[in-house]
Motif scaffolding. Structure first.
Motif, PDB file in Angstrom:
ATOM      1  N   GLN A 250      -7.174   2.438  -0.805  1.00 28.64           N
ATOM      2  CA  GLN A 250      -5.789   1.329  -0.171  1.00 28.64           C
ATOM      3  C   GLN A 250      -6.204   0.132  -1.428  1.00 28.64           C
ATOM      4  O   GLN A 250      -6.271  -0.357  -1.569  1.00 28.64           O
ATOM      5  CB  GLN A 250      -6.783   0.772   1.147  1.00 28.64           C
ATOM      6  CG  GLN A 250      -5.571  -0.295   2.194  1.00 28.64           C
ATOM      7  CD  GLN A 250      -6.297  -0.724   3.511  1.00 28.64           C
ATOM      8  OE1 GLN A 250      -7.747   0.265   3.647  1.00 28.64           O
ATOM      9  NE2 GLN A 250      -6.163  -1.811   3.918  1.00 28.64           N
ATOM     10  N   ASP A 253      -0.975  -3.035   1.961  1.00 30.89           N
ATOM     11  CA  ASP A 253      -0.962  -2.105   3.478  1.00 30.89           C
ATOM     12  C   ASP A 253      -0.122  -0.825   2.890  1.00 30.89           C
ATOM     13  O   ASP A 253      -0.026  -0.417   3.557  1.00 30.89           O
ATOM     14  CB  ASP A 253       1.019  -2.735   3.527  1.00 30.89           C
ATOM     15  CG  ASP A 253       0.168  -4.496   4.583  1.00 30.89           C
ATOM     16  OD1 ASP A 253      -0.885  -4.170   4.811  1.00 30.89           O
ATOM     17  OD2 ASP A 253       0.983  -4.740   4.417  1.00 30.89           O
ATOM     18  N   VAL A 254      -0.983  -0.382   1.205  1.00 28.87           N
ATOM     19  CA  VAL A 254      -0.523   1.124   0.797  1.00 28.87           C
ATOM     20  C   VAL A 254      -1.578   1.546   1.113  1.00 28.87           C
ATOM     21  O   VAL A 254      -2.905   1.324   0.506  1.00 28.87           O
ATOM     22  CB  VAL A 254       0.608   1.258  -0.258  1.00 28.87           C
ATOM     23  CG1 VAL A 254       1.059   2.413  -0.479  1.00 28.87           C
ATOM     24  CG2 VAL A 254       2.294   0.242   0.289  1.00 28.87           C
ATOM     25  N   TRP A 285       1.476   3.842   5.030  1.00 30.10           N
ATOM     26  CA  TRP A 285       1.566   2.036   4.911  1.00 30.10           C
ATOM     27  C   TRP A 285       1.601   1.432   6.916  1.00 30.10           C
ATOM     28  O   TRP A 285       1.849   2.916   7.507  1.00 30.10           O
ATOM     29  CB  TRP A 285       2.986   2.012   4.604  1.00 30.10           C
ATOM     30  CG  TRP A 285       3.336   0.388   4.568  1.00 30.10           C
ATOM     31  CD1 TRP A 285       3.537  -0.248   3.956  1.00 30.10           C
ATOM     32  CD2 TRP A 285       4.548  -0.090   6.200  1.00 30.10           C
ATOM     33  NE1 TRP A 285       4.186  -1.789   4.706  1.00 30.10           N
ATOM     34  CE2 TRP A 285       4.981  -1.691   5.652  1.00 30.10           C
ATOM     35  CE3 TRP A 285       4.668   0.470   7.457  1.00 30.10           C
ATOM     36  CZ2 TRP A 285       4.688  -2.125   6.628  1.00 30.10           C
ATOM     37  CZ3 TRP A 285       4.922  -0.513   8.350  1.00 30.10           C
ATOM     38  CH2 TRP A 285       5.026  -1.943   8.251  1.00 30.10           C
ATOM     39  N   LYS A 286       0.825   0.685   6.241  1.00 26.13           N
ATOM     40  CA  LYS A 286       0.782  -0.114   7.690  1.00 26.13           C
ATOM     41  C   LYS A 286       0.625  -1.506   7.707  1.00 26.13           C
ATOM     42  O   LYS A 286       0.104  -2.296   6.744  1.00 26.13           O
ATOM     43  CB  LYS A 286      -1.113   0.404   7.674  1.00 26.13           C
ATOM     44  CG  LYS A 286      -1.200   0.281   9.487  1.00 26.13           C
ATOM     45  CD  LYS A 286      -3.037   0.263   9.926  1.00 26.13           C
ATOM     46  CE  LYS A 286      -3.209  -0.369  10.870  1.00 26.13           C
ATOM     47  NZ  LYS A 286      -4.423   0.406  11.652  1.00 26.13           N
ATOM     48  N   GLY A 287       1.563  -2.138   8.250  1.00 21.94           N
ATOM     49  CA  GLY A 287       1.749  -3.810   8.619  1.00 21.94           C
ATOM     50  C   GLY A 287       1.027  -4.159  10.287  1.00 21.94           C
ATOM     51  O   GLY A 287       0.067  -3.061  10.596  1.00 21.94           O
ATOM     52  N   GLU A 291       2.920   1.332  11.342  1.00 22.75           N
ATOM     53  CA  GLU A 291       2.479   2.863  10.989  1.00 22.75           C
ATOM     54  C   GLU A 291       2.868   3.096  10.337  1.00 22.75           C
ATOM     55  O   GLU A 291       3.224   4.931  10.968  1.00 22.75           O
ATOM     56  CB  GLU A 291       0.573   2.603  11.450  1.00 22.75           C
ATOM     57  CG  GLU A 291      -0.397   3.967  10.455  1.00 22.75           C
ATOM     58  CD  GLU A 291      -1.422   4.032  11.020  1.00 22.75           C
ATOM     59  OE1 GLU A 291      -1.764   4.563  10.488  1.00 22.75           O
ATOM     60  OE2 GLU A 291      -1.571   2.963  12.124  1.00 22.75           O
ATOM     61  N   HIS A 293       2.820   7.501   7.957  1.00 21.93           N
ATOM     62  CA  HIS A 293       2.411   8.268   7.307  1.00 21.93           C
ATOM     63  C   HIS A 293       3.526   9.152   6.751  1.00 21.93           C
ATOM     64  O   HIS A 293       3.934   9.939   7.483  1.00 21.93           O
ATOM     65  CB  HIS A 293       1.560   9.059   8.100  1.00 21.93           C
ATOM     66  CG  HIS A 293       0.534   7.335   7.996  1.00 21.93           C
ATOM     67  ND1 HIS A 293      -1.023   7.980   6.925  1.00 21.93           N
ATOM     68  CD2 HIS A 293       0.262   7.140   8.597  1.00 21.93           C
ATOM     69  CE1 HIS A 293      -1.156   6.562   7.215  1.00 21.93           C
ATOM     70  NE2 HIS A 293      -0.804   5.849   8.471  1.00 21.93           N
TER      71      HIS A 293
END
Length: 855
Positions: A250, A253-254, A285-287, A291, A293
């Motif tokens: 990780q 955010d990626v 990616w997750k903010g 999210e 994928h």
């Protein structure tokens, strides 16, 4: 025999090449990932130890990810995994994720397995872990290859074998993996090291078509849930060699996750190798509120699947097999994009789009049910080859329709010589099928946990679309059965090596099918807290299945047709928490499955199909409807430094218009038909205890699977069948192949902080042979099996392990059915076969050792 030796040499070469490809896949991923391994170890924040709120996802939609994962292990948030240690006294954790629900509010039995549970078995087969740990679950090794086993739950099946009526819905990462052509489930395509968790549900209509007995929902790892590198090599009995690797990293955010597995196994039986090569990847990616994928997966596997063997041959050689070759090659490619978006404080939207390609090639060597058409020199059919017409249901077509023809419609003569040479020649056929299916699908789901009338409430609404195009083809080549039961062309026999069909396209016929499936689902489910302890769940799903079929070979115009099946399936239930750690529940649910293109195309007794794949005609079949009732209790408590969890449930599922695979008078062929009613009812209970030093589990299930109608079923190879080849079924007769009793137990013990030992035991009750629907003959005896495993942590990042399966080297059968002994009477076997029983024997004592490294 030179020809036989050549075939075997070429087969060995293919196996070595496939193994090399499997290892190459694993090594290449490892090499690619290794340089970044040291970067995959972020600083660790001490975890806050709070009581967990144990939750489960109520739909197949992919679950969310935590923000940070410990290095080199699966990271599962406390709200999703059963912690091994007892909960200390502290403020309770509040679940704020609308897509999951407190398990104590679920009005049915569920079972969740974690990545550690799959890792514990050191197995490349998903079904090994499911069978071991889930009450009511069992595996059946019909085909004699441990990687192609049937998975059964409460008497329903998810099988890779075409022709097995399926009754369990299976999802991987939110994607339905029941194949488009026959609803089969190819468990070999799922990499076990990439599994994050697996939830097993009893009947729940939200999981869509085929969830008659339940559903298996497999969640996969990603770079947010797993970080670090792990590599494994393993080898041992019967030439097994395998390698596996996984890596997650990780960066802000990626996150990236990759996994690969490769395996080669010679097989403990003759001609039964297995080769696995599969990879899985996730870029995410997750903010703060979203999210996304991108997922990709691929597999290329090969199996020499032999199936049951006549008991008289097993008595001479436990490794012996029946007619061969019998090989299957599976290829799969998957690309998916899924997202999760918090659109409001109490609303979450999930979406999923995917493209999945599946190809299967199957080669099956069978005995041929043929005879001389006529011995009358004045008859135009004189001394030519015909398909046997004995046992054909009336009205029997004219004899000319059974005449076997070559590719140019020329008759095939009997071999030269005095008398009836057709009668003394051991004819066989090489039956080939190819399936190419492309599926495009998507789903959209919205979930809210906003309060309703100041009460807790969780609402989920969603829709799904799965559209498939299927290209299927099949043909048969006339061949010769050699003394070792190899089915291969013999140039000295007229017609050998030619593609064949009958004049009336009965039994043997080239088949080409173009099928289009469109499955639509619209569902809603709501769980409302009537009180702080009592939760009510109601829901429904509308299933629409549209199937269009077209004959592309010009041999079966009656395949052409369009079929539509629709049904609204409701569910309702209550769950009441008697006290902390003790909940009772009860519920009712309905589910359905539509006939598949395979079943729709093989429903005419006049035109039976090769049980594995052939399809030739198209009388209508009805959809199956299952009505399930369930009541049970579950609990957990801290005890002796660990946590004890237990559950028990009573269940009944009544299925109307159930679809059965019924044998034909032609060896190896059959048809599908609806029967009025079947019932599967019983009791299951399970408990497991986890602590820092111990893992102990025990599961028991009783399954009473019965027919609930009166009528005749074709079973021509059953020694108790009547003159027409039928057995008479009455209500209460047990469904063959499903044992009533099953007990499973196991334990792991940490002898020292570095050394762990464990054992597992399974006891399975007796069962009727498949084909004995009237329960007239002796049953397949009960059996038990013990396995051992141990591991030693050489250092923090290096582990060695060992596995011993079938510790006491017991010999018994796990599956039984019937065959016609006279079909190979002329093959030159060392004995005369007279016993109609066939069995699939269990694998003998097997020992494997391995090395597992983590960075």
């Amino acid at each position: 025999m030179a020809g036989t030796a050549g075939i075997r040499d070429r087969a060995r070469t293919r196996w070595r090449d496939a193994l090399a490809r499997g290892w190459a896949s694993t090594v290449s991923v490892t090499a690619l990932l290794w340089p970044g391994a040291a970067l995959a170890q972020p600083a660790q924040t001490p975890a806050l130890s709070l009581p967990e709120v144990r939750v489960i996802s109520t739909t197949p939609a992919p679950a969310s990810s935590p923000r940070r994962a410990p290095s080199g292990r699966t990271s599962s948030p406390p709200a999703r995994v059963s912690a091994p240690a007892p909960a200390p006294a502290a403020a309770p954790v509040v679940n704020t994720d609308p897509t999951v629900i407190d398990r104590d509010k679920v009005p049915s039995n569920t079972e969740s397995l974690t990545a550690d549970d799959f890792s514990r078995t050191y197995s490349s087969s998903v079904t090994d872990t499911l069978m071991q740990r889930v009450p009511g679950a069992a595996t059946t090794d019909v085909q004699g290859n441990s990687f192609t086993q049937d998975f059964r739950y409460r008497g329903f099946t998810a099988s890779p074998l075409q022709g097995t009526p399926q009754g369990i819905a299976v999802y991987m990462g939110g994607i339905r993996v029941n194949e488009a052509f026959g609803d089969t489930v190819n468990w070999d395509l799922i990499p076990t090291n990439a599994i994050d968790r697996a939830d097993v549900w009893s009947s729940n209509p939200v999981f869509g078509l085929n969830a008659l007995g339940g559903a298996v929902n497999i969640g996969m790892k990603n770079g947010f849930t797993y970080q670090g590198f792990e590599g494994e090599v393993q080898g041992g009995s019967f030439g097994r060699a395998s390698a596996a690797a996984q890596y997650g990293v990780q960066r802000d955010d990626v996150a990236l996750y990759l996994a690969a597995q490769g395996l080669h196994d010679n097989g403990w039986r003759l001609q039964s190798p297995a080769e696995l090569a599969r990879i899985y990847g996730d870029l995410g990616w997750k903010g703060d509120r979203s999210e996304i994928h991108l997922v990709a997966a691929a597999a290329r596997n090969f199996f020499g699947v032999i199936g049951p063997t006549p008991v008289q041959l097993l008595d001479r050689d436990y490794r012996s097999i029946y007619t061969w070759p019998q090989t299957t090659r599976n290829e799969m490619g998957l690309l998916a994009l899924n997202g999760k978006f918090a659109v409001a404080p109490t609303w979450t939207v999930q979406s999923n789009l995917y493209l999945r390609q599946f190809r299967q090639q199957h080669l099956d060597g069978n005995d041929a049910n043929v005879e001389r058409c006529s011995g009358n020199a004045a008859n135009p059919l004189f001394n030519t080859l015909c398909l046997e017409d004995d046992g054909f249901p009336p009205p029997v077509p004219a004899k000319a329709n059974f005449q076997i023809l070559g590719p140019n419609n020329q008759p095939i003569s009997c071999p030269p010589g005095p008398g009836n040479q057709c009668a003394v020649t051991p004819y066989g056929t090489l039956d080939r099928t190819q399936t190419n299916a492309l599926t495009v699908g998507g789903s959209l789901q919205a979930t809210s946990n906003a309060k309703l009338f100041e009460h807790g409430n969780q609402l989920t609404v969603g829709l799904s679309v799965d559209r498939s195009s299927i290209d299927f083809s099949a043909n048969s080549t006339l061949a010769f059965i050699h003394p070792d039961l190899l089915v291969a062309p013999n140039s000295a026999i007229p017609g050998n090596g030619l593609l064949i069909h009958t004049l009336g396209n009965l039994g043997y016929s080239a088949v080409g099918l173009d099928a289009r499936n469109a499955y639509y689902g619209l569902y809603a489910t709501d769980t409302f807290d009537l009180t702080e302890r009592l939760a009510a769940t109601v829901g429904a799903r509308l299933n629409i299945a549209k199937i269009a079929m077209a004959d592309t070979a010009g041999t079966s115009p009656d395949l052409n047709g369009n079929h539509t099946f629709e049904r609204l399936n409701p569910q309702a239930g209550l769950a009441y928490k008697l006290m902390p750690g003790l909940t009772v529940f009860g519920g009712y649910a309905e589910s359905n499955r539509a006939p598949t293109p395979l079943e729709l195309g093989c429903a005419n007794p006049q035109r039976p199909c090769l049980i594995e794949n052939f399809i030739v005609s198209d009388p209508p079949l009805k959809q199956v409807v299952a009505r399930s009732y369930e009541a049970g209790v579950r609990g957990e408590r801290a005890i002796n430094g660990g946590r004890l969890e237990w559950k028990a449930a009573l269940f009944r599922t009544d299925s109307s218009d159930d679809i059965l695979n019924v044998a034909s008078a032609i060896q190896g062929r059959g048809v599908f038909k609806n029967v009025a009613a079947t019932r599967r009812q019983g009791f299951e209970a399970g408990a497991n205890f986890r602590s820092a030093q111990w893992l102990v589990y025990a599961n028991y299930s009783f399954i009473d699977a019965t027919f609930q109608f009166t009528g005749d079923i074709a079973s021509p190879n059953n020694p108790s069948a009547d003159a027409d080849g039928n057995v008479h079924v009455t209500p209460g007769k047990r469904i063959p192949g499903i044992p009533q009793h099953q007990f499973k137990a196991g334990a792991d013990y940490a002898v020292t902080p570095a050394w762990k030992v464990g054992a597992d035991v399974i006891v399975v009750g007796s069962q009727f042979y498949v084909g004995d629907q009237a329960n007239q003959n002796d049953k397949l005896p009960a059996y038990w099996l013990a396995n051992l495993h141990t591991s030693y942590q050489v250092r923090k990042d290096l582990q060695i392990f060992g596995i011993v399966n079938n510790l006491f080297n017991q010999k018994f059968a796990v599956h039984g059915t019937y065959f016609e002994p006279q079909s190979v009477a002329n093959a030159g076997l060392p004995i005369v076969l007279t016993d109609q029983r066939m069995q699939t024997p269990v694998q003998p004592l097997s020992i494997y050792v391995g090395l597992r490294a983590k960075l």
